[in-house]
Design an enzyme around this catalytic site. Structure first.
Site, PDB file in Angstrom:
ATOM      1  N   LYS A 130      -8.980  16.328  28.708  1.00 42.43           N
ATOM      2  CA  LYS A 130      -7.857  17.208  29.089  1.00 42.43           C
ATOM      3  C   LYS A 130      -6.574  16.755  28.391  1.00 42.43           C
ATOM      4  CE  LYS A 130      -5.848  19.984  32.374  1.00 42.43           C
ATOM      5  NZ  LYS A 130      -6.006  20.987  33.178  1.00 42.43           N
ATOM      6  N   MET A 143     -47.759  35.275  30.865  1.00 41.79           N
ATOM      7  CA  MET A 143     -48.596  34.264  30.216  1.00 41.79           C
ATOM      8  C   MET A 143     -49.231  33.270  30.812  1.00 41.79           C
ATOM      9  SD  MET A 143     -49.558  33.777  27.064  1.00 41.79           S
ATOM     10  CE  MET A 143     -48.512  34.263  25.594  1.00 41.79           C
ATOM     11  N   GLU A 153     -22.775  29.877  31.799  1.00 44.68           N
ATOM     12  CA  GLU A 153     -22.707  29.083  30.543  1.00 44.68           C
ATOM     13  C   GLU A 153     -23.911  28.909  29.702  1.00 44.68           C
ATOM     14  OE1 GLU A 153     -21.355  27.952  33.225  1.00 44.68           O
ATOM     15  OE2 GLU A 153     -19.533  27.478  33.222  1.00 44.68           O
ATOM     16  N   PHE A 205     -13.385  14.313  39.467  1.00 48.78           N
ATOM     17  CA  PHE A 205     -14.060  15.632  39.821  1.00 48.78           C
ATOM     18  C   PHE A 205     -14.519  16.316  38.579  1.00 48.78           C
ATOM     19  CE2 PHE A 205     -13.006  20.333  40.474  1.00 48.78           C
ATOM     20  CZ  PHE A 205     -13.892  20.525  41.104  1.00 48.78           C
ATOM     21  N   GLN A 206     -15.814  16.959  38.625  1.00 51.77           N
ATOM     22  CA  GLN A 206     -16.286  17.426  37.511  1.00 51.77           C
ATOM     23  C   GLN A 206     -16.476  16.902  36.092  1.00 51.77           C
ATOM     24  OE1 GLN A 206     -14.487  21.435  37.148  1.00 51.77           O
ATOM     25  NE2 GLN A 206     -15.899  22.360  38.467  1.00 51.77           N
TER      26      GLN A 206
HETATM   27  C1  LIG Z   1     -37.113  28.583  31.307  1.00 46.43           C
HETATM   28  C2  LIG Z   1     -38.669  28.497  31.551  1.00 46.43           C
HETATM   29  N1  LIG Z   1     -39.727  28.340  32.550  1.00 46.43           N
HETATM   30  C3  LIG Z   1     -40.785  28.304  32.479  1.00 46.43           C
HETATM   31  C4  LIG Z   1     -41.611  28.528  31.534  1.00 46.43           C
HETATM   32  C5  LIG Z   1     -42.936  28.765  31.522  1.00 46.43           C
HETATM   33  N2  LIG Z   1     -43.556  30.011  31.323  1.00 46.43           N
HETATM   34  C6  LIG Z   1     -43.916  30.298  29.842  1.00 46.43           C
HETATM   35  S1  LIG Z   1     -44.323  31.824  29.900  1.00 46.43           S
HETATM   36  C7  LIG Z   1     -43.975  32.235  31.495  1.00 46.43           C
HETATM   37  C8  LIG Z   1     -44.183  33.692  31.918  1.00 46.43           C
HETATM   38  C9  LIG Z   1     -43.178  34.561  31.413  1.00 46.43           C
HETATM   39  O1  LIG Z   1     -43.533  35.699  32.281  1.00 46.43           O
HETATM   40  P1  LIG Z   1     -42.607  36.931  32.094  1.00 46.43           P
HETATM   41  O2  LIG Z   1     -41.043  36.927  31.714  1.00 46.43           O
HETATM   42  O3  LIG Z   1     -42.782  37.954  33.090  1.00 46.43           O
HETATM   43  O4  LIG Z   1     -43.240  37.569  30.886  1.00 46.43           O
HETATM   44  P2  LIG Z   1     -44.794  37.791  30.449  1.00 46.43           P
HETATM   45  O5  LIG Z   1     -45.717  36.738  30.066  1.00 46.43           O
HETATM   46  O6  LIG Z   1     -45.304  38.642  31.482  1.00 46.43           O
HETATM   47  O7  LIG Z   1     -44.569  38.909  29.214  1.00 46.43           O
HETATM   48  C10 LIG Z   1     -43.469  31.118  31.945  1.00 46.43           C
HETATM   49  C11 LIG Z   1     -43.374  30.894  33.381  1.00 46.43           C
HETATM   50  C12 LIG Z   1     -40.685  28.723  30.424  1.00 46.43           C
HETATM   51  N3  LIG Z   1     -41.244  29.222  29.107  1.00 46.43           N
HETATM   52  N4  LIG Z   1     -39.306  28.788  30.421  1.00 46.43           N
END
Ligand SMILES: Cc1ncc(C[n+]2csc(CCOP(=O)(O)OP(=O)(O)O)c2C)c(N)n1
Length: 564
Positions: free
Chosen positions: A161, A478, A49, A111-112
């Site tokens: 529903k 990052m 979803e 449920f749900q």
């Molecule tokens: C759903 C979610 N969880 C955690 C984060 C925190 N976060 C920001 S950037 C990042 C790393 C992303 O890694 P990757 O997808 O390998 O991309 P890169 O930075 O290496 O290009 C994380 C964990 C986020 N933005 N979104």
């Protein structure tokens, strides 16, 4: 004509011009799915979803229409929350339909059953629980009206529903009027006159454009305003494409944490800022006390609550960005072109000096591993800047923002406000549904692509030729960058060396996959990937510890940039 609730829903969607819905069935919405066969509406069956909401969001961002998705009650509904919050933060028009247990069971731990209206109250523009079938048609009309008007946003309609399968008269209601909801579209003329005077007096003006310009379809008027007044333009992440990123003379690039040196320096030195459809996000302002301290700030926004929220504004203008820009252009028609658009020799020369520092430079020639920046530049070149680009979140997102030069609006789909990993791929699927013939590319990290990779099955089943470019640094890049710069290289829980073989994974789904491990393979893989019909993964094994520069440490003034 008497119809069931399910029929009223589909008929009302058709009345709103909806031709595509992204969704996933379940017991609470099974009647909707049963009735769907009677209506000429495309339904895209996603695999999760969250994918449905992001796809509806990508569809909306690329097309400018309202995105629509449908899910069942309980877990179906809760799985949409991240996507709804993503759309809410970026003001994306969307209608989310959730099934609910029968009204008699609401509150009984059925449920749900989940209180999705309660859960999503803080992240929807508005939401409804439909308790009475006679109100269903009007509520759907209102939901679309609210989603697309004023500051756009997601609206949720929760339909029990028993409402779905009882019957009532369908009335084909034309339009809605809501007493308590009246967005201000037309700006105050006195405020506009003030803006014209400020433009005439300014020595170092700058335009700061944001997502509101894209959403209001105000790009043309903005471009006209900037070029006739000779005012340089910078943009927030969400504003990319609202002004041609290919205009070497006036476009300064993105502002903020990973903005260009010239943009951050110019806004800090400016005497006038025309901020249009922006919300002064903390990623843009850095330390707010020191943000643009020399400037008079004009802020145009359709949402009055956004004005003065993060920075103090000198001239607030509440109105639709496009209408405001057009009204300003009209006023400027009466002014002397030499006064409103002088050469601004000194100011532009100063900006050029900042530009010549070239902090976006990188060196691929002397490097044996692939530089991610190089991949994006090649992608820009090979797609002639014409692709719809979505991104995941992280370094991949910032490199796409920095090195793909967006010339047009609605070409750039990224989760700016919430920063949602897993957004890009389903959003690309949504955009591809809106524009089957366009090249749509998701720029991804190896971490984020794993968050919604299951949608590859959706792309294959629907023959959607979405391309994925994975910049694989085998890190949550990052976060690793922050650990390198601010946490003494303590790479705690960011190593992602173990990943699936993405080429084989693509093949397992029935798609194609290619990989480049050396710089001289980059162009070949991109060409092959872009030319291969159907969905494709292109994986680039990039320099592992590459960082995104410039970088302003969180909370620092934006002139405080780490350059390399
Ligand atoms: C759903 C979610 N969880 C955690 C984060 C925190 N976060 C920001 S950037 C990042 C790393 C992303 O890694 P990757 O997808 O390998 O991309 P890169 O930075 O290496 O290009 C994380 C964990 C986020 N933005 N979104």
């Amino acid at each position: 004509m008497e119809l069931t609730g399910a029929q009223i829903l589909w008929q009302s969607l058709k009345d709103e011009g909806v031709d595509t819905v992204f969704g996933y069935p379940g017991g609470a919405v099974i009647d909707f799915y049963d009735a769907l066969v009677q209506y000429d509406i495309n339904h895209i069956l996603v695999r999760h979803e969250q994918g449905a909401v992001h796809a509806a969001d990508g569809f909306a961002r690329a097309s400018g229409k309202v995105g629509v998705c449908m899910v069942t009650s309980g877990p179906g509904a809760t799985n949409t929350v991240t996507g709804i919050a993503t759309a809410y933060m970026d003001s994306i028009p969307m209608v989310v339909i959730t099934g609910q247990v029968p009204t008699s069971l609401i509150g009984n731990d059925a449920f749900q059953e989940v209180d999705i209206v309660g859960i999503t109250r803080p992240c929807t523009k508005h939401n409804y629980l439909v308790k009475d079938i006679t109100k269903l048609e009007r509520i759907i009309k209102e939901a679309f009206y609210i989603a697309r008007s004023g500051r756009p946003g997601p609206v949720l309609i929760d339909i029990p529903k028993d409402v779905t399968n009882s019957r009532t008269l369908y009335q084909a209601i034309q339009g809605v009027h809501m007493e308590s909801y009246n967005p201000t579209y037309h700006p105050n003329t006195k405020q506009l006159a003030k803006v014209v005077n400020l433009i005439k007096e300014a020595k170092k003006p700058i335009i700061f454009t944001g997502g509101g310009v894209v959403l209001s379809k105000g790009s043309e008027a903005l471009t006209k305003l900037a070029q006739r007044t000779n005012i340089p333009v910078t943009g927030s992440l969400m504003g990319l494409g609202s002004y041609p990123g290919t205009d070497e003379k006036l476009w300064l690039g993105m502002l903020g944490m990973h903005g260009t040196y010239r943009a951050n320096m110019a806004i800090s030195d400016a005497d006038l800022i025309l901020a249009i459809g922006v919300r002064f996000d903390d990623r843009v302002t850095g330390k707010t006390d020191e943000f643009a301290s020399k400037a008079t700030i004009v802020h145009v926004d359709i949402d009055p609550t956004s004005i003065h929220k993060n920075v103090t504004v000198d001239v607030p203008v509440v109105g639709d960005c496009r209408l405001t820009l057009e009204a300003l252009n009209q006023l400027l028609d009466d002014e002397d072109p030499a006064v409103i658009g002088p050469e601004r020799t000194e100011w532009l020369a100063q900006i050029k000096k900042w530009k010549d520092t070239n902090p976006l430079g990188y060196n691929q020639k002397d490097c044996e591993t692939i530089k991610p920046q190089y991949v994006i530049e090649k992608l820009f070149e090979l797609t002639k800047g014409d692709a719809i680009i979505s991104t995941e979140v992280g370094q991949n997102q910032m490199w796409a923002a920095q090195y793909y030069h967006f010339a047009k609006p609605n070409q750039w789909l990224t989760s700016g406000g919430l920063g949602t990993m897993g957004y890009g791929f389903p959003a690309a699927i949504g955009a591809q549904m809106a524009f089957p013939d366009k090249v749509v590319v998701d720029v991804a990290g190896d971490g984020s692509i794993q968050m919604n990779i299951q949608e590859m099955a959706t792309a294959v089943q629907n023959k959607l030729p979405v391309k994925i470019v994975i910049l694989n640094n085998q890190y949550l890049g990052m976060v690793r960058q922050w650990q390198e710069l601010f946490y003494k290289k303590n790479y705690s829980q960011t190593d992602m060396t173990h990943a699936p073989d993405f080429v084989k994974l693509a093949e397992a789904y029935g798609a194609a996959g290619f990989r480049a491990t050396k710089p001289d393979e980059v162009e070949e893989v991109l060409k092959k990937g872009l030319a291969t019909p159907g969905p494709v993964i292109m994986e680039f094994m990039v320099s592992r510890e590459e960082c995104v520069y410039p970088m302003v440490p969180a909370g620092a003034p934006i002139t405080n940039m780490l350059l390399v």
